[in-house]
Design an enzyme around this catalytic site. Structure first.
Site, mmCIF file in Angstrom:
data_model
loop_
_atom_site.group_PDB
_atom_site.id
_atom_site.type_symbol
_atom_site.label_atom_id
_atom_site.label_comp_id
_atom_site.label_asym_id
_atom_site.label_seq_id
_atom_site.Cartn_x
_atom_site.Cartn_y
_atom_site.Cartn_z
ATOM 1 N N THR A 210 0.813 -1.225 0.000
ATOM 2 C CA THR A 210 0.000 0.000 0.000
ATOM 3 C C THR A 210 0.841 1.267 0.000
ATOM 4 O OG1 THR A 210 -0.180 0.047 2.422
ATOM 5 C CG2 THR A 210 -1.866 -1.200 1.215
ATOM 6 N N ASP A 211 0.159 2.373 -0.282
ATOM 7 C CA ASP A 211 0.803 3.688 -0.276
ATOM 8 C C ASP A 211 0.373 4.469 0.962
ATOM 9 O OD1 ASP A 211 -1.798 4.568 -0.793
ATOM 10 O OD2 ASP A 211 -1.412 5.036 -2.891
ATOM 11 N N ALA A 212 0.741 5.740 1.021
ATOM 12 C CA ALA A 212 0.433 6.570 2.195
ATOM 13 C C ALA A 212 -1.068 6.751 2.408
ATOM 14 C CB ALA A 212 1.122 7.920 2.067
ATOM 15 N N GLY B 257 -3.154 4.346 2.120
ATOM 16 C CA GLY B 257 -3.675 3.084 2.630
ATOM 17 C C GLY B 257 -4.281 2.167 1.589
ATOM 18 N N VAL B 258 -4.063 2.483 0.313
ATOM 19 C CA VAL B 258 -4.563 1.628 -0.766
ATOM 20 C C VAL B 258 -3.376 1.034 -1.520
ATOM 21 C CG1 VAL B 258 -6.725 2.910 -1.023
ATOM 22 C CG2 VAL B 258 -4.765 3.516 -2.432
#
EC number: 3.1.2.28
Length: 147
Positions: free
Chosen positions: A14-16, A18-19
């Site tokens: 995930t990225d910052a 949250g996905v």
């Protein structure tokens, strides 16, 4: 019927926000590709390390339909298709709880690993394409067991 691969989204995917980070979707699709090769009795070590033929990706795309989050249980369905004597394309459909969340494509060309020139697909890849094509009789699941 397509080959299917089960995968749980991990925090590292995930990225910052949250996905799942966009580039990681292609990485997950490549995992499914590798599993389908292995399920077709292709030795992955021989396939990727010092092979006589290589299959670089010359095109890839992803359509994102819904976000994917940590803990989501993904089902990746892939269907390869021969599109020439020296190339094939794989379509991927990623679902979460029977809802399509992404679709992807990777297009591969067969080259001689030494000269880097195009060559015809080898027999083991033609067999893999036949086994996993859309209308194949025995669908395969991760681990190589028929559904």
């Amino acid at each position: 019927m397509p080959f299917t691969y089960n995968r749980t989204v991990r925090f590292q995917d995930t990225d910052a926000a949250g996905v799942v980070y966009f580039a990681n979707v292609l990485s997950i699709c490549h995992e499914a590709y590798e599993e389908s090769l292995e399920a077709s009795t292709i030795n992955l070590k021989d396939f990727f390390i010092n092979p006589s033929a290589a299959f670089p990706i010359v095109h890839a795309s992803v359509d994102f339909l819904r976000p994917m989050f940590v803990g989501d249980k993904l089902l990746i369905s892939l269907i390869p298709q021969k599109i020439g004597v020296d190339k094939f394309e794989i379509t991927y459909e990623i679902t979460v709880a029977e809802v399509v969340v992404a679709k992807a494509i990777s297009r591969h060309v067969c080259i001689d690993a030494s000269s880097r020139s195009k060559q015809e697909l080898p027999e083991e890849i033609i067999q893999w394409l036949e086994t996993n094509r859309r209308d194949a009789k025995k669908p395969m699941r991760c681990g190589g067991s028929p559904r």
